[in-house]
Design a protein around this motif. Structure first.
Motif, PDB file in Angstrom:
ATOM      1  N   GLN A 242      10.332  -8.814  -4.422  1.00  0.00           N
ATOM      2  CA  GLN A 242       8.947  -8.768  -3.970  1.00  0.00           C
ATOM      3  C   GLN A 242       7.939  -8.987  -5.092  1.00  0.00           C
ATOM      4  OE1 GLN A 242       7.687  -8.433  -0.869  1.00  0.00           O
ATOM      5  NE2 GLN A 242       9.767  -8.606  -0.096  1.00  0.00           N
TER       6      GLN A 242
ATOM      7  N   CYS B 292      -5.102 -12.169  -2.417  1.00  0.00           N
ATOM      8  CA  CYS B 292      -4.311 -10.989  -2.042  1.00  0.00           C
ATOM      9  C   CYS B 292      -3.661 -11.063  -0.662  1.00  0.00           C
ATOM     10  CB  CYS B 292      -5.186  -9.739  -2.097  1.00  0.00           C
ATOM     11  SG  CYS B 292      -5.904  -9.412  -3.728  1.00  0.00           S
TER      12      CYS B 292
ATOM     13  N   TRP C 122      -5.832  -4.019   2.350  1.00  0.00           N
ATOM     14  CA  TRP C 122      -5.442  -3.620   0.993  1.00  0.00           C
ATOM     15  C   TRP C 122      -4.854  -2.218   0.983  1.00  0.00           C
ATOM     16  CZ3 TRP C 122      -4.488  -5.981  -3.376  1.00  0.00           C
ATOM     17  CH2 TRP C 122      -4.334  -5.203  -4.528  1.00  0.00           C
TER      18      TRP C 122
ATOM     19  N   ARG D 171      -3.317  -0.717   3.371  1.00  0.00           N
ATOM     20  CA  ARG D 171      -1.985  -0.811   3.984  1.00  0.00           C
ATOM     21  C   ARG D 171      -0.968  -1.330   2.969  1.00  0.00           C
ATOM     22  NH1 ARG D 171      -2.897  -3.703   9.920  1.00  0.00           N
ATOM     23  NH2 ARG D 171      -4.083  -2.015  10.924  1.00  0.00           N
ATOM     24  N   LYS D 172      -1.323  -2.394   2.260  1.00  0.00           N
ATOM     25  CA  LYS D 172      -0.398  -2.982   1.286  1.00  0.00           C
ATOM     26  C   LYS D 172      -0.053  -1.977   0.189  1.00  0.00           C
ATOM     27  CE  LYS D 172      -2.008  -7.745   1.963  1.00  0.00           C
ATOM     28  NZ  LYS D 172      -0.772  -8.556   2.064  1.00  0.00           N
ATOM     29  N   GLU D 173      -1.051  -1.316  -0.358  1.00  0.00           N
ATOM     30  CA  GLU D 173      -0.810  -0.347  -1.428  1.00  0.00           C
ATOM     31  C   GLU D 173       0.064   0.799  -0.939  1.00  0.00           C
ATOM     32  OE1 GLU D 173      -1.824   0.279  -4.838  1.00  0.00           O
ATOM     33  OE2 GLU D 173      -1.855  -1.897  -4.748  1.00  0.00           O
TER      34      GLU D 173
ATOM     35  N   VAL E  21       6.267  -3.218   8.900  1.00  0.00           N
ATOM     36  CA  VAL E  21       6.331  -4.126   7.759  1.00  0.00           C
ATOM     37  C   VAL E  21       7.785  -4.250   7.335  1.00  0.00           C
ATOM     38  CG1 VAL E  21       5.595  -4.540   5.381  1.00  0.00           C
ATOM     39  CG2 VAL E  21       4.028  -3.437   6.999  1.00  0.00           C
TER      40      VAL E  21
ATOM     41  N   GLU F 115      -2.527 -13.831   7.176  1.00  0.00           N
ATOM     42  CA  GLU F 115      -3.471 -12.721   7.079  1.00  0.00           C
ATOM     43  C   GLU F 115      -4.876 -13.230   6.798  1.00  0.00           C
ATOM     44  OE1 GLU F 115      -0.747  -9.071   5.369  1.00  0.00           O
ATOM     45  OE2 GLU F 115      -1.476 -10.567   3.930  1.00  0.00           O
TER      46      GLU F 115
ATOM     47  N   PRO G  13       0.522  -8.981  -3.941  1.00  0.00           N
ATOM     48  CA  PRO G  13       0.131  -8.360  -2.662  1.00  0.00           C
ATOM     49  C   PRO G  13       0.333  -9.254  -1.449  1.00  0.00           C
ATOM     50  CG  PRO G  13      -1.508  -7.917  -4.350  1.00  0.00           C
ATOM     51  CD  PRO G  13      -0.556  -8.916  -4.943  1.00  0.00           C
ATOM     52  N   HIS G  14       0.202 -10.587  -1.624  1.00  0.00           N
ATOM     53  CA  HIS G  14       0.317 -11.458  -0.459  1.00  0.00           C
ATOM     54  C   HIS G  14       1.746 -11.518   0.077  1.00  0.00           C
ATOM     55  CE1 HIS G  14       1.397 -14.351  -3.719  1.00  0.00           C
ATOM     56  NE2 HIS G  14       2.215 -14.823  -2.803  1.00  0.00           N
TER      57      HIS G  14
ATOM     58  N   VAL H  63       3.488  -8.860   0.791  1.00  0.00           N
ATOM     59  CA  VAL H  63       3.658  -7.697   1.674  1.00  0.00           C
ATOM     60  C   VAL H  63       2.734  -7.899   2.869  1.00  0.00           C
ATOM     61  CG1 VAL H  63       3.522  -5.182   1.843  1.00  0.00           C
ATOM     62  CG2 VAL H  63       4.175  -6.254  -0.322  1.00  0.00           C
TER      63      VAL H  63
ATOM     64  N   VAL I 227       0.915  -7.159   6.176  1.00  0.00           N
ATOM     65  CA  VAL I 227       0.527  -5.947   6.900  1.00  0.00           C
ATOM     66  C   VAL I 227      -0.311  -6.255   8.144  1.00  0.00           C
ATOM     67  CG1 VAL I 227       0.659  -4.477   4.857  1.00  0.00           C
ATOM     68  CG2 VAL I 227      -1.492  -5.637   5.399  1.00  0.00           C
TER      69      VAL I 227
END
Length: 266
Positions: free
Chosen positions: A209, A145, A170, A172-174, A203, A150, A188-189, A191, A193
């Motif tokens: 994406q 993720c 996580w 933050r990403k969501e 961001v 990160e 997810p990777h 994005v 954060v």
């Protein structure tokens, strides 16, 4: 961010209100009466009573909160969605408040067990997320993720705080993916954060994406422009971490209301 008593007016343009609550004192029958037919159907699809109670409690609480803004009964609140899916690609579609007049009110709702989170913004999209810090395979999720930079930031931390750092990343990403209306297939990777930094974190999203080639286009054929977002951490509340995101251009006040305490706090 500023702690505040329960606001009676919607946020100013460019501002954001965030509400944090739990399901203490919830009564399934009373809460179900406030829900729409569609929400009741979603609630009844849960097989466990506790899951039904928590779903009804969170959405009833959201309705009661929004009713105070709109000066209507909670059961009269109507929700809509913007940003239709294109070519079968489902997105984090923006939740909006349907009203006869006035500005467009963007909403975002998240739940985790007994806790719920609501973001409210006028004219600008908002995204919220909250997650419990649980016992899980941190190492495997870090690999899947998080972006390489990160991963280095999280693995530089001691093992006892690494799990919470991953959950913070996580959420933050969501929050960003919801605010930006990204496809549900977004990796997810992609994005970033910056979990090694304290919030708010800026961001920048560039083009596609979801890991596919070619420009991402909305249903009207327009290319999805790169977006710049600010994602904010909320203080840890027991076992729960939470975050919200809004456009970087959103410079209005951020007001946080915690319904679980006698007074609001951040």
């Amino acid at each position: 961010m500023t702690a505040c008593p329960a606001p009676s007016a919607l946020p100013e343009r460019g501002g954001t209100h965030v509400w944090f609550g739990d399901d203490r004192g919830a009564v399934l029958r009373q809460d179900m009466e406030l829900l729409s037919e569609e929400e009741r159907g979603r609630c009844l699809r849960f097989s466990r009573y506790e899951d039904r109670r928590r779903f009804a409690a969170s959405w009833a609480a959201v309705r009661r909160t929004l009713a105070a803004y709109a000066d209507v009964e909670p059961g009269e609140i109507r929700f809509g969605r913007t940003g239709p899916a294109h070519r079968g690609r489902l997105r984090h579609r923006h939740l909006v408040l349907i009203a006869a007049s006035g500005p467009q009110v963007f909403l975002s709702v998240a739940r985790s067990e007994e806790f719920w989170l609501l973001g409210v913004s006028v004219d600008d999209p908002v995204g919220v997320d909250l997650e419990h810090v649980r016992d899980f395979d941190t190492e495997g999720l870090i690999d899947r993720c998080l972006a390489p930079e990160e991963q280095l930031q999280v693995r530089a931390l001691s093992p006892e705080v690494r799990r919470a750092a991953f959950v913070r990343a996580w959420t933050r990403k969501e929050a960003v993916m919801k605010a930006a209306g990204l496809p549900l297939t977004t990796a997810p990777h992609r994005v970033l954060v910056h979990p090694g930094r304290s919030g708010p974190v800026h961001v920048e999203l560039a083009g596609e994406q979801d890991g596919r080639e070619g420009p991402d286009r909305r249903a009207d054929g327009d290319r999805v422009a790169p977006g710049r977002w600010a994602v904010y951490d909320l203080p840890q509340h027991g076992p729960v971490l939470a975050a919200f995101a809004r456009p970087l251009t959103g410079t209005g006040a951020v007001l946080v209301h915690d319904t679980m305490t006698e007074e609001s706090r951040v």
